[in-house]
Design a protein around this motif. Structure first.
Motif, mmCIF file in Angstrom:
data_model
loop_
_atom_site.group_PDB
_atom_site.id
_atom_site.type_symbol
_atom_site.label_atom_id
_atom_site.label_comp_id
_atom_site.label_asym_id
_atom_site.label_seq_id
_atom_site.Cartn_x
_atom_site.Cartn_y
_atom_site.Cartn_z
ATOM 1 N N LEU A 41 0.797 -1.231 0.000
ATOM 2 C CA LEU A 41 0.000 0.000 0.000
ATOM 3 C C LEU A 41 0.825 1.274 0.000
ATOM 4 O O LEU A 41 0.315 2.342 -0.382
ATOM 5 C CB LEU A 41 -0.941 0.016 1.206
ATOM 6 C CG LEU A 41 -2.040 -1.046 1.241
ATOM 7 C CD1 LEU A 41 -2.940 -0.833 2.442
ATOM 8 C CD2 LEU A 41 -2.857 -1.029 -0.043
ATOM 9 N N PHE A 42 2.087 1.190 0.430
ATOM 10 C CA PHE A 42 2.848 2.432 0.586
ATOM 11 C C PHE A 42 4.164 2.463 -0.193
ATOM 12 O O PHE A 42 4.317 3.259 -1.115
ATOM 13 C CB PHE A 42 3.098 2.709 2.081
ATOM 14 C CG PHE A 42 1.840 2.958 2.843
ATOM 15 C CD1 PHE A 42 1.207 4.180 2.791
ATOM 16 C CD2 PHE A 42 1.253 1.936 3.599
ATOM 17 C CE1 PHE A 42 0.018 4.413 3.469
ATOM 18 C CE2 PHE A 42 0.068 2.160 4.277
ATOM 19 C CZ PHE A 42 -0.556 3.402 4.216
ATOM 20 N N GLN A 49 4.518 4.193 -8.948
ATOM 21 C CA GLN A 49 3.454 4.976 -9.585
ATOM 22 C C GLN A 49 3.630 6.484 -9.428
ATOM 23 O O GLN A 49 3.250 7.252 -10.320
ATOM 24 C CB GLN A 49 2.093 4.578 -8.992
ATOM 25 C CG GLN A 49 1.722 3.109 -9.234
ATOM 26 C CD GLN A 49 0.388 2.754 -8.588
ATOM 27 O OE1 GLN A 49 -0.548 3.537 -8.615
ATOM 28 N NE2 GLN A 49 0.321 1.562 -7.996
ATOM 29 N N TYR A 50 4.202 6.898 -8.301
ATOM 30 C CA TYR A 50 4.276 8.338 -8.021
ATOM 31 C C TYR A 50 5.708 8.854 -7.922
ATOM 32 O O TYR A 50 5.923 10.027 -7.618
ATOM 33 C CB TYR A 50 3.511 8.650 -6.722
ATOM 34 C CG TYR A 50 2.071 8.215 -6.800
ATOM 35 C CD1 TYR A 50 1.131 8.980 -7.490
ATOM 36 C CD2 TYR A 50 1.660 7.009 -6.229
ATOM 37 C CE1 TYR A 50 -0.184 8.556 -7.586
ATOM 38 C CE2 TYR A 50 0.344 6.582 -6.320
ATOM 39 C CZ TYR A 50 -0.569 7.362 -7.011
ATOM 40 O OH TYR A 50 -1.869 6.946 -7.112
ATOM 41 N N HIS A 51 6.689 7.973 -8.200
ATOM 42 C CA HIS A 51 8.100 8.354 -8.287
ATOM 43 C C HIS A 51 8.566 9.180 -7.080
ATOM 44 O O HIS A 51 9.284 10.175 -7.234
ATOM 45 C CB HIS A 51 8.353 9.125 -9.580
ATOM 46 C CG HIS A 51 7.811 8.430 -10.795
ATOM 47 N ND1 HIS A 51 8.357 7.254 -11.282
ATOM 48 C CD2 HIS A 51 6.726 8.718 -11.598
ATOM 49 C CE1 HIS A 51 7.647 6.848 -12.345
ATOM 50 N NE2 HIS A 51 6.665 7.720 -12.554
ATOM 51 N N GLY A 52 8.107 8.772 -5.897
ATOM 52 C CA GLY A 52 8.536 9.417 -4.666
ATOM 53 C C GLY A 52 7.824 10.713 -4.338
ATOM 54 O O GLY A 52 8.193 11.399 -3.377
ATOM 55 N N ASN A 53 6.791 11.063 -5.102
ATOM 56 C CA ASN A 53 6.060 12.319 -4.887
ATOM 57 C C ASN A 53 4.981 12.110 -3.825
ATOM 58 O O ASN A 53 3.930 11.515 -4.090
ATOM 59 C CB ASN A 53 5.428 12.793 -6.199
ATOM 60 C CG ASN A 53 4.831 14.184 -6.089
ATOM 61 O OD1 ASN A 53 4.222 14.539 -5.087
ATOM 62 N ND2 ASN A 53 5.011 14.982 -7.128
ATOM 63 N N TYR A 54 5.239 12.627 -2.619
ATOM 64 C CA TYR A 54 4.295 12.456 -1.513
ATOM 65 C C TYR A 54 2.943 13.085 -1.815
ATOM 66 O O TYR A 54 1.892 12.508 -1.547
ATOM 67 C CB TYR A 54 4.864 13.082 -0.234
ATOM 68 C CG TYR A 54 5.912 12.277 0.480
ATOM 69 C CD1 TYR A 54 6.730 11.381 -0.214
ATOM 70 C CD2 TYR A 54 6.091 12.387 1.848
ATOM 71 C CE1 TYR A 54 7.703 10.645 0.440
ATOM 72 C CE2 TYR A 54 7.069 11.651 2.526
ATOM 73 C CZ TYR A 54 7.870 10.783 1.806
ATOM 74 O OH TYR A 54 8.819 10.047 2.460
ATOM 75 N N THR A 75 3.700 7.743 7.595
ATOM 76 C CA THR A 75 3.845 6.363 7.134
ATOM 77 C C THR A 75 4.765 6.305 5.925
ATOM 78 O O THR A 75 5.656 5.452 5.839
ATOM 79 C CB THR A 75 2.473 5.761 6.772
ATOM 80 O OG1 THR A 75 1.558 5.934 7.856
ATOM 81 C CG2 THR A 75 2.602 4.275 6.458
ATOM 82 N N LEU A 76 4.558 7.221 4.991
ATOM 83 C CA LEU A 76 5.375 7.262 3.779
ATOM 84 C C LEU A 76 6.840 7.523 4.105
ATOM 85 O O LEU A 76 7.740 6.887 3.552
ATOM 86 C CB LEU A 76 4.853 8.345 2.836
ATOM 87 C CG LEU A 76 3.504 8.076 2.166
ATOM 88 C CD1 LEU A 76 3.073 9.272 1.343
ATOM 89 C CD2 LEU A 76 3.588 6.841 1.283
ATOM 90 N N TYR A 77 7.081 8.476 4.996
ATOM 91 C CA TYR A 77 8.460 8.780 5.354
ATOM 92 C C TYR A 77 9.106 7.592 6.074
ATOM 93 O O TYR A 77 10.286 7.287 5.876
ATOM 94 C CB TYR A 77 8.516 10.021 6.253
ATOM 95 C CG TYR A 77 9.924 10.566 6.428
ATOM 96 C CD1 TYR A 77 10.505 11.356 5.438
ATOM 97 C CD2 TYR A 77 10.663 10.270 7.568
ATOM 98 C CE1 TYR A 77 11.801 11.848 5.594
ATOM 99 C CE2 TYR A 77 11.960 10.744 7.726
ATOM 100 C CZ TYR A 77 12.518 11.539 6.740
ATOM 101 O OH TYR A 77 13.803 12.008 6.878
ATOM 102 N N SER A 78 8.307 6.898 6.877
ATOM 103 C CA SER A 78 8.834 5.772 7.653
ATOM 104 C C SER A 78 9.200 4.582 6.776
ATOM 105 O O SER A 78 10.190 3.897 7.033
ATOM 106 C CB SER A 78 7.817 5.340 8.717
ATOM 107 O OG SER A 78 7.611 6.364 9.662
ATOM 108 N N VAL A 79 8.410 4.310 5.728
ATOM 109 C CA VAL A 79 8.717 3.146 4.880
ATOM 110 C C VAL A 79 9.951 3.371 4.029
ATOM 111 O O VAL A 79 10.505 2.417 3.460
ATOM 112 C CB VAL A 79 7.518 2.775 3.964
ATOM 113 C CG1 VAL A 79 6.336 2.327 4.783
ATOM 114 C CG2 VAL A 79 7.158 3.905 3.023
#
Length: 450
Positions: A41-42, A49-54, A75-79
């Motif tokens: 999911l993350f 799909q989003y090339h690191g674009n939060y 969550t995104l930063y943690s993964v």
């Protein structure tokens, strides 16, 4: 501040630091391999799909699945930064472990911190990695810890003891906590009750609480307007409850009540049983009570031990089989026309009434009776409200974290009510031993299964 107080504070801070180091050491043992939702999911969508674009990722999630913009940013930063997660998650565990002691005592002792931590360690470890360590913890443990910090800040405001750093921390953590749909109504109700209390006292401190209410209302609007929540709701209905919309209000309430109480008291969870044991001991050592007053705690504890643990085979196997067979996806098989189907719900109801009756008999003041009853009711309702969303089944056991957190707080508060020093000390050390053993056994199971 005298030298003794300074010395005690240093020992207190050292204890907190050692608890944090213990959790940090544990976190560096955890093998993070982007398992389950952490990957699916993350991590994977963020990069493929989003090339690191939060921003692009969160915008898509907001429109197609979730309103947890604040939570999922972390969550995104943690993964993608494991060191950040290990450090912050150890801190959140420390906060969740020690902060209940500060609600109970203005200046907690080392033993209070150890008991509070031991009760936290009784929470099953699976609740922290159910769908992946990072996704689960940032969405539940961190929410719980942030809600505790925000609640403690409001608690201190009501006592005119809040300092600016704590106040600001409380405001920031309330943003994170109320971004969660399950925590928002719980924290919002707490705020409303606190505001009503301050209004009753004609206390100007209410002005300091209003920003918390504003943050909660903003997050409520974000949650209600999020198109992703509607999409997710429709998806979960299709997957779990095709006929969900046709269920009556009573059926939904029964679903939430029976599934919650059954898991708490009849699925061999340690914390609820410890709560009942502590409650019974509190009543036994209270001199002003009569033996008949013990019935309120004996009945729930007896039912839980007999049906969940089958101690000494007190309950016939046929009845135990019948009892558990009545539970299904819709709560129980309850039907008005068939009284035998009422039995499981009546047993669950007896447990709840017994605990509330015990609080009523144990507490001296009306305020204490209301406070303990509200805390216990909140522990149940915060899980019951998921019956009004089919995600109750998709989210599994981790939705009990807030409930178990409140039960931990209640257990600690009851421990403080024991007047006899020797009994309190013996029980405190027993809790520390039980919590340590349960945590070590959970750690063994965790690493044995890797």
């Amino acid at each position: 501040m005298n030298r003794l107080s300074i010395h005690e504070n240093r020992k207190l801070y050292l204890t907190i630091f050692l608890i944090f180091l213990g959790f940090l050491g544990f976190h560096f043992m955890i093998p993070l391999t982007h398992a389950k939702d952490d990957l699916v999911l993350f991590f994977e969508p963020l990069h493929t799909q989003y090339h690191g674009n939060y921003s692009a990722f969160l915008t898509h999630r907001y429109h197609t699945w979730s309103s947890r913009l604040v939570i999922e940013t972390f969550t995104l930063y943690s993964v993608t930064h494991f060191w950040f997660w290990r450090l912050l998650d150890a801190l959140m565990m420390t906060i969740a472990s020690i902060l209940p002691a500060f609600f109970i005592r203005r200046s907690p002792r080392i033993l209070d911190l150890c008991c509070s931590t031991a009760l936290f360690l009784c929470i099953p470890l699976t609740l922290f990695y159910d769908t992946g360590w990072i996704a689960t913890s940032t969405n539940y443990l961190w929410v719980y810890a942030c809600a505790l910090l925000a609640s403690y800040s409001v608690w201190q405001i009501a006592q005119h003891q809040v300092k600016l750093p704590l106040y600001l921390i409380g405001l920031v953590t309330s943003i994170y906590a109320t971004n969660h749909e399950q925590m928002l109504p719980l924290f919002g109700t707490y705020l409303i009750l606190m505001i009503a209390y301050l209004l009753y006292r004609s206390d100007l401190a209410i002005m300091q609480v209003l920003p918390f209410l504003g943050i909660t209302l903003i997050n409520l609007i974000v949650i209600l307007l999020a198109p992703g929540n509607q999409v997710r709701y429709a998806s979960e209905v299709t997957q779990w409850f095709a006929d969900y919309e046709s269920l009556s209000l009573f059926r939904k309430l029964e679903l939430g009540f029976s599934s919650t109480i059954r898991h708490l008291f009849f699925d061999q969870l340690a914390l609820p049983v410890l709560l009942l044991i502590i409650l019974l001991i509190c009543l036994m050592v209270k001199k002003t009570l009569k033996p008949i007053d013990l019935i309120g705690s004996v009945v729930p504890l007896g039912l839980s031990l007999a049906l969940a643990y089958n101690l000494f085979q007190i309950v016939p196997e046929t009845f135990r089989t019948f009892f558990y067979a009545q539970f299904n996806q819709y709560g129980t098989t309850f039907q008005f026309r068939h009284p035998t189907t009422w039995i499981p719900d009546l047993i669950l109801f007896l447990v709840v009434i017994g605990v509330l009756f015990s609080f009523h008999r144990l507490m001296i003041t009306t305020g204490q009776k209301w406070l303990f009853s509200l805390l216990f009711s909140a522990a149940i309702v915060v899980r019951m409200i998921l019956a009004f969303s089919p995600t109750i089944w998709a989210s599994s056991g981790r939705t009990y974290l807030f409930t178990l957190g409140l039960i931990s707080l209640l257990s600690l508060a009851l421990l403080e009510k024991i007047d006899k020093y020797k009994i309190k000390i013996a029980l405190s050390y027993s809790l520390i031993g039980i919590g340590s053993l349960l945590f070590l056994s959970n750690v063994y199971i965790l690493f044995a299964s890797v």
